[in-house]
Motif scaffolding. Structure first.
Motif, mmCIF file in Angstrom:
data_model
loop_
_atom_site.group_PDB
_atom_site.id
_atom_site.type_symbol
_atom_site.label_atom_id
_atom_site.label_comp_id
_atom_site.label_asym_id
_atom_site.label_seq_id
_atom_site.Cartn_x
_atom_site.Cartn_y
_atom_site.Cartn_z
ATOM 1 N N THR A 53 -9.996 -0.849 5.833
ATOM 2 C CA THR A 53 -9.588 -2.175 5.368
ATOM 3 C C THR A 53 -9.644 -3.182 6.512
ATOM 4 O O THR A 53 -10.065 -4.336 6.319
ATOM 5 C CB THR A 53 -8.181 -2.143 4.762
ATOM 6 O OG1 THR A 53 -7.258 -1.574 5.696
ATOM 7 C CG2 THR A 53 -8.155 -1.336 3.473
ATOM 8 N N THR A 68 -4.691 -8.275 10.340
ATOM 9 C CA THR A 68 -5.019 -7.798 8.997
ATOM 10 C C THR A 68 -4.087 -6.673 8.586
ATOM 11 O O THR A 68 -3.582 -6.643 7.451
ATOM 12 C CB THR A 68 -6.474 -7.308 8.944
ATOM 13 O OG1 THR A 68 -7.348 -8.389 9.259
ATOM 14 C CG2 THR A 68 -6.827 -6.771 7.570
ATOM 15 N N LEU A 72 -1.392 -6.509 5.420
ATOM 16 C CA LEU A 72 -1.570 -5.498 4.378
ATOM 17 C C LEU A 72 -0.432 -4.479 4.315
ATOM 18 O O LEU A 72 -0.474 -3.569 3.484
ATOM 19 C CB LEU A 72 -2.894 -4.765 4.584
ATOM 20 C CG LEU A 72 -4.154 -5.586 4.307
ATOM 21 C CD1 LEU A 72 -5.403 -4.789 4.663
ATOM 22 C CD2 LEU A 72 -4.205 -6.021 2.845
ATOM 23 N N PRO A 74 2.603 -4.686 3.032
ATOM 24 C CA PRO A 74 3.195 -4.540 1.690
ATOM 25 C C PRO A 74 2.308 -3.777 0.718
ATOM 26 O O PRO A 74 2.818 -3.009 -0.115
ATOM 27 C CB PRO A 74 3.387 -6.003 1.239
ATOM 28 C CG PRO A 74 3.456 -6.790 2.502
ATOM 29 C CD PRO A 74 2.528 -6.092 3.453
ATOM 30 N N ALA A 75 0.980 -3.975 0.812
ATOM 31 C CA ALA A 75 0.064 -3.266 -0.091
ATOM 32 C C ALA A 75 0.112 -1.760 0.161
ATOM 33 O O ALA A 75 0.144 -0.959 -0.789
ATOM 34 C CB ALA A 75 -1.362 -3.789 0.083
ATOM 35 N N PHE A 76 0.146 -1.352 1.428
ATOM 36 C CA PHE A 76 0.223 0.073 1.738
ATOM 37 C C PHE A 76 1.594 0.630 1.350
ATOM 38 O O PHE A 76 1.692 1.783 0.921
ATOM 39 C CB PHE A 76 -0.057 0.302 3.229
ATOM 40 C CG PHE A 76 -1.516 0.423 3.559
ATOM 41 C CD1 PHE A 76 -2.087 1.654 3.804
ATOM 42 C CD2 PHE A 76 -2.328 -0.703 3.595
ATOM 43 C CE1 PHE A 76 -3.437 1.777 4.096
ATOM 44 C CE2 PHE A 76 -3.673 -0.600 3.886
ATOM 45 C CZ PHE A 76 -4.242 0.642 4.132
ATOM 46 N N TYR A 77 2.633 -0.180 1.489
ATOM 47 C CA TYR A 77 3.957 0.258 1.052
ATOM 48 C C TYR A 77 3.952 0.549 -0.452
ATOM 49 O O TYR A 77 4.460 1.586 -0.900
ATOM 50 C CB TYR A 77 4.997 -0.808 1.388
ATOM 51 C CG TYR A 77 6.347 -0.547 0.768
ATOM 52 C CD1 TYR A 77 7.230 0.364 1.339
ATOM 53 C CD2 TYR A 77 6.740 -1.198 -0.402
ATOM 54 C CE1 TYR A 77 8.467 0.617 0.769
ATOM 55 C CE2 TYR A 77 7.972 -0.953 -0.982
ATOM 56 C CZ TYR A 77 8.834 -0.045 -0.393
ATOM 57 O OH TYR A 77 10.056 0.215 -0.972
ATOM 58 N N LEU A 78 3.383 -0.346 -1.230
ATOM 59 C CA LEU A 78 3.322 -0.146 -2.680
ATOM 60 C C LEU A 78 2.475 1.063 -3.041
ATOM 61 O O LEU A 78 2.774 1.789 -3.997
ATOM 62 C CB LEU A 78 2.775 -1.406 -3.360
ATOM 63 C CG LEU A 78 3.685 -2.636 -3.296
ATOM 64 C CD1 LEU A 78 2.986 -3.838 -3.917
ATOM 65 C CD2 LEU A 78 5.017 -2.366 -3.995
ATOM 66 N N LEU A 79 1.409 1.302 -2.267
ATOM 67 C CA LEU A 79 0.594 2.505 -2.480
ATOM 68 C C LEU A 79 1.445 3.753 -2.265
ATOM 69 O O LEU A 79 1.394 4.704 -3.063
ATOM 70 C CB LEU A 79 -0.598 2.496 -1.524
ATOM 71 C CG LEU A 79 -1.472 3.766 -1.516
ATOM 72 C CD1 LEU A 79 -2.132 3.987 -2.878
ATOM 73 C CD2 LEU A 79 -2.532 3.680 -0.409
ATOM 74 N N ALA A 204 3.101 2.834 4.639
ATOM 75 C CA ALA A 204 2.902 1.487 5.191
ATOM 76 C C ALA A 204 2.501 1.541 6.654
ATOM 77 O O ALA A 204 1.684 0.729 7.118
ATOM 78 C CB ALA A 204 4.177 0.662 5.015
ATOM 79 N N SER A 207 -1.263 1.426 7.704
ATOM 80 C CA SER A 207 -2.025 0.187 7.840
ATOM 81 C C SER A 207 -2.207 -0.165 9.314
ATOM 82 O O SER A 207 -3.324 -0.420 9.781
ATOM 83 C CB SER A 207 -1.317 -0.946 7.097
ATOM 84 O OG SER A 207 -2.017 -2.153 7.222
#
Length: 292
Positions: A53, A68, A72, A74-79, A204, A207
């Motif tokens: 990414t 970057t 990102l 929060p996106a990895f946390y949600l994953l 998270a 990332s």
């Protein structure tokens, strides 16, 4: 004599900086394995996902890989939250989180690696940033910025996690959840929710770890397997859930690998490093800092 001293000093400094990177890639497993008893062997694959990414943002838009990775988070946390929800529903609630749970994460490792190969191929990918080439010089000691910047970012990440774990109710609940979930319920905290948050935090970290990895070296999908042994060895040597122990163990491994590479060549580095880890665990089975 001076040349040997210079060589030795630079090898130790490079090892310490490398250890900072090892700490970043290991801290997520310190949370999932050390605090939650979840053997997430797919963790290195998610680190590679972080690398790619950062590569996409850098090669397409010219974005800094570290910035970057922070955006990102929060996106990895949600994953991570989504992965734990599947794991919890399919295995943990059924009391079947040992062998089948391990197979689940092995499957994630395989799927992620194959997906990365299909999308990016097997060619090595790298990023461009102003701090990748230059070095700082302190007398005879050379500090490559491509190692110094990742080490500083890694330690900042671990410091932020340590503050969260020690200063917030959720952080203290994460540390307690694996020890006494019944007492946690008496404190009006849902162990399943706390574990979900903790596992989200562990993913998270991938990332940032992925960004620092691609800064240090080019990446390709199959290198995830190179880090599985190192990551779990560092966590065990550091005392599993001890963040400070993970950092110290990572630094020790980095210095041992760097000295071995400098004095005997890179082919000896993994064998000597893991031999040192085994010797340490034979003397201190609980790790350097014991289990937190």
């Amino acid at each position: 004599m001076d040349l040997s001293f210079d060589l030795l000093g630079n090898a130790i400094v490079s090892g310490l900086l490398l250890g900072g990177f090892y700490a970043a890639v290991s801290i997520g497993v310190s949370i999932s394995f050390g605090m939650l008893d979840i053997v997430n062997i797919a963790h290195p694959a998610f680190i590679l996902l972080g690398s790619y990414t950062a590569y996409i943002a850098n090669s397409t838009f010219g974005f800094d890989p570290i910035l970057t990775s922070i955006v990102l988070l929060p996106a990895f946390y949600l994953l991570g939250v989504a992965i734990y929800a599947v794991y919890d529903l399919s295995f943990e609630r059924r009391g079947d989180a040992s062998i089948r749970g391990l197979a689940f994460f092995f499957g994630l490792l395989f799927i992620t690696e194959v997906a990365l190969i299909l999308v990016f191929g097997v060619d090595y990918r790298l990023v461009a940033a102003p701090y990748i080439g230059p070095s700082l010089h302190l007398g005879v000691i050379e500090l490559p910025l491509r190692l110094l910047v990742p080490a500083v970012v890694s330690l900042a990440l671990i410091g932020a996690l340590q503050v969260f774990m020690s200063r917030t109710f959720t952080g203290r609940a994460i540390q307690a959840v694996a020890q006494d979930p019944v007492a946690l319920r008496l404190m009006a905290a849902n162990p399943s929710r706390i574990k979900r948050i903790a596992f989200g935090l562990s993913i998270a970290t991938c990332s940032v770890a992925g960004a620092v990895l691609i800064i240090i070296q080019p990446v390709e999908p199959s290198i995830a397997g190179d880090y599985i042994g190192r990551i779990f060895a560092i966590c065990v040597m550091g005392g599993l859930s001890s963040f400070s122990g993970t950092v110290v163990a990572a630094m020790v491994l980095g210095v041992v690998e760097s000295l071995t590479t400098t004095l005997y060549g890179p082919s000896w580095s993994p064998a000597v490093a893991f031999g040192f880890l085994l010797l340490t665990l034979a003397v201190r089975p609980a790790g350097l800092f014991g289990r937190g």
